[in-house]
Design a protein around this motif. Structure first.
Motif, PDB file in Angstrom:
ATOM      1  N   GLU A 122      13.159  -4.896   3.431  1.00 39.33           N
ATOM      2  CA  GLU A 122      12.160  -3.980   3.961  1.00 39.33           C
ATOM      3  C   GLU A 122      11.305  -3.138   2.326  1.00 39.33           C
ATOM      4  OE1 GLU A 122      10.704  -0.130   4.809  1.00 39.33           O
ATOM      5  OE2 GLU A 122      12.416  -0.722   3.567  1.00 39.33           O
ATOM      6  N   ARG A 123      11.391  -2.443   1.567  1.00 39.68           N
ATOM      7  CA  ARG A 123      10.934  -2.677   0.453  1.00 39.68           C
ATOM      8  C   ARG A 123      10.365  -3.563   0.068  1.00 39.68           C
ATOM      9  NH1 ARG A 123      12.482  -2.540  -5.220  1.00 39.68           N
ATOM     10  NH2 ARG A 123      10.846  -1.168  -6.349  1.00 39.68           N
ATOM     11  N   ASP A 125       8.452  -5.693   2.106  1.00 41.45           N
ATOM     12  CA  ASP A 125       7.492  -6.156   3.376  1.00 41.45           C
ATOM     13  C   ASP A 125       6.542  -4.369   3.218  1.00 41.45           C
ATOM     14  OD1 ASP A 125       6.733  -6.728   6.209  1.00 41.45           O
ATOM     15  OD2 ASP A 125       7.244  -5.085   6.889  1.00 41.45           O
ATOM     16  N   ARG A 126       6.945  -3.502   3.230  1.00 40.74           N
ATOM     17  CA  ARG A 126       6.554  -2.420   3.140  1.00 40.74           C
ATOM     18  C   ARG A 126       5.344  -2.231   1.891  1.00 40.74           C
ATOM     19  NH1 ARG A 126       7.644   1.458  -0.326  1.00 40.74           N
ATOM     20  NH2 ARG A 126      10.177   0.648  -0.319  1.00 40.74           N
ATOM     21  N   ARG A 129       2.503  -4.557   2.354  1.00 39.53           N
ATOM     22  CA  ARG A 129       1.171  -3.960   3.546  1.00 39.53           C
ATOM     23  C   ARG A 129       0.456  -3.036   2.822  1.00 39.53           C
ATOM     24  NH1 ARG A 129       2.912  -5.890   8.900  1.00 39.53           N
ATOM     25  NH2 ARG A 129       4.303  -6.981   8.507  1.00 39.53           N
ATOM     26  N   GLU A 130       1.257  -2.302   1.893  1.00 38.52           N
ATOM     27  CA  GLU A 130       0.402  -1.041   1.566  1.00 38.52           C
ATOM     28  C   GLU A 130      -0.553  -1.204   0.332  1.00 38.52           C
ATOM     29  OE1 GLU A 130       4.137   2.225   1.196  1.00 38.52           O
ATOM     30  OE2 GLU A 130       3.360   0.944  -0.753  1.00 38.52           O
ATOM     31  N   GLY A 321       2.452  -8.645   4.454  1.00 37.51           N
ATOM     32  CA  GLY A 321       2.902  -8.884   3.815  1.00 37.51           C
ATOM     33  C   GLY A 321       4.431  -9.495   3.576  1.00 37.51           C
TER      34      GLY A 321
END
Length: 342
Positions: A122-123, A125-126, A129-130, A321
């Motif tokens: 999750e980290r 991917d976040r 994306r950022e 991502g």
């Protein structure tokens, strides 16, 4: 992003990283702009000294400071080849993404991290994306032979009931770190001790199983994984190590996925020195049935480098991502020379 010219930084210069850097230097659409390794014996040296002692200077020197190398090189893509385990490299991957670089990594646990390491996934991917970049884990296995190839094999089927994948590798033809990784030369007791300690043998078989299940839309009700030693029945000298009869020659690693109590996915990996013949095989119980066999096997050292380098233009064109190989376009070679042997 235009993919006819990509700036590449090589992060990690072990045997695979050195081969990847050499391949980047040979691919005209790619430009090597940086190299990172914490080994004091490599830091400060021209990459040419590591990848080919007779090559002309590249002007790219190995740095032991990733932050400065990323800032100075401003790479479009980082080829990341350090360790197998996601826990130890998550910060490295985040650092590369924060520098605005897409990342193709050989970290096996990154190939499908959503079951084993959901928080790290999750980290990543976040952050990706950022920063508008793509992160993917690949290699020969996981990332190709025992997950991507079987998934592609099902493309011509109207129905699939089960998939069996088998891979036999003569580890004596591979680099010494891989021979050590499969325990070649250990006593049976030392093998069991290392197995009990964790992080031993092939890393990524469970990730391949979950990638396949996810790609087929199957919910696994159970996963069984078993790691056993293969013992040598005759002396084997690989050039790196000698394995005596009765000692461990390598591993037999299996993973099985069940759906509604029935075995539907099986992965069978034998990797040991002295194997009679290497091969890769995929059997699909489907309509129509599929039976693939790669005689001689898919040579892992070269194929790992091929997957890493060939994914550079793919990630540069992919949505931001954290992705798996099943999410991205069909992998393929680029900047090849079809007339070279004419």
């Amino acid at each position: 992003m235009p993919t006819d010219s990509l700036r590449v930084l090589q992060y990690g210069l072990g045997p695979i990283g050195q081969a990847a850097a050499r391949t980047v230097l040979e691919k005209e659409p790619l430009t090597l702009v940086g190299a990172v390794d914490i080994d004091p014996a490599k830091a400060g040296r021209d990459v040419a000294d590591l990848v080919d002692g007779e090559a002309a200077s590249t002007g790219v020197h190995v740095s032991d400071e990733a932050e400065s190398a990323l800032a100075d090189g401003a790479p479009d893509v980082v080829l990341h080849t350090t360790t197998s385990f996601l826990e130890g490299v998550t910060d490295q991957l985040v650092q590369c993404a924060r520098a605005g670089a897409h990342v193709v990594s050989s970290t096996e646990e990154l190939s499908f991290p959503f079951r084993r390491s959901p928080d790290r996934a999750e980290r990543l991917d976040r952050v990706a994306r950022e920063e508008g970049v793509t992160v993917v884990g690949t290699g020969v296995n996981p990332g190709y032979a025992m997950d991507v190839v079987p998934l592609m094999a099902t493309a011509g089927c109207t129905d699939v009931r089960a998939v069996h994948v088998e891979r036999v590798v003569d580890a004596g033809e591979r680099r010494d770190p891989l021979q050590a990784k499969v325990g070649a030369g250990l006593s049976p007791q030392a093998f069991e001790d290392k197995k009990a300690g964790g992080g031993f043998g092939h890393i990524g078989l469970r990730e391949s199983l979950h990638m396949m299940a996810d790609g087929l839309g199957w919910s696994l009700g159970g996963v069984e994984e078993e790691l056993r030693p293969v013992r040598a029945d005759a002396p084997v000298d690989t050039g790196y190590r000698r394995v005596e009869p009765g000692a461990v020659a390598g591993i037999h690693h299996t993973a099985e996925g069940r759906v509604d109590g029935e075995s539907r996915l099986t992965l069978d990996l034998k990797m040991f020195v002295g194997a009679d013949a290497s091969y890769d095989a995929v059997t699909v119980d489907g309509d129509p049935p599929i039976d693939l066999r790669f005689q001689g096997g898919i040579f892992g050292d070269t194929a790992t480098v091929g997957m890493l380098v060939n994914m550079a233009p793919r990630v540069a064109d992919a949505p931001p991502g954290l992705h798996t190989m099943a999410d991205l376009p069909v992998p393929r070679a680029f900047a090849t020379s079809p007339a070279a042997d004419a």
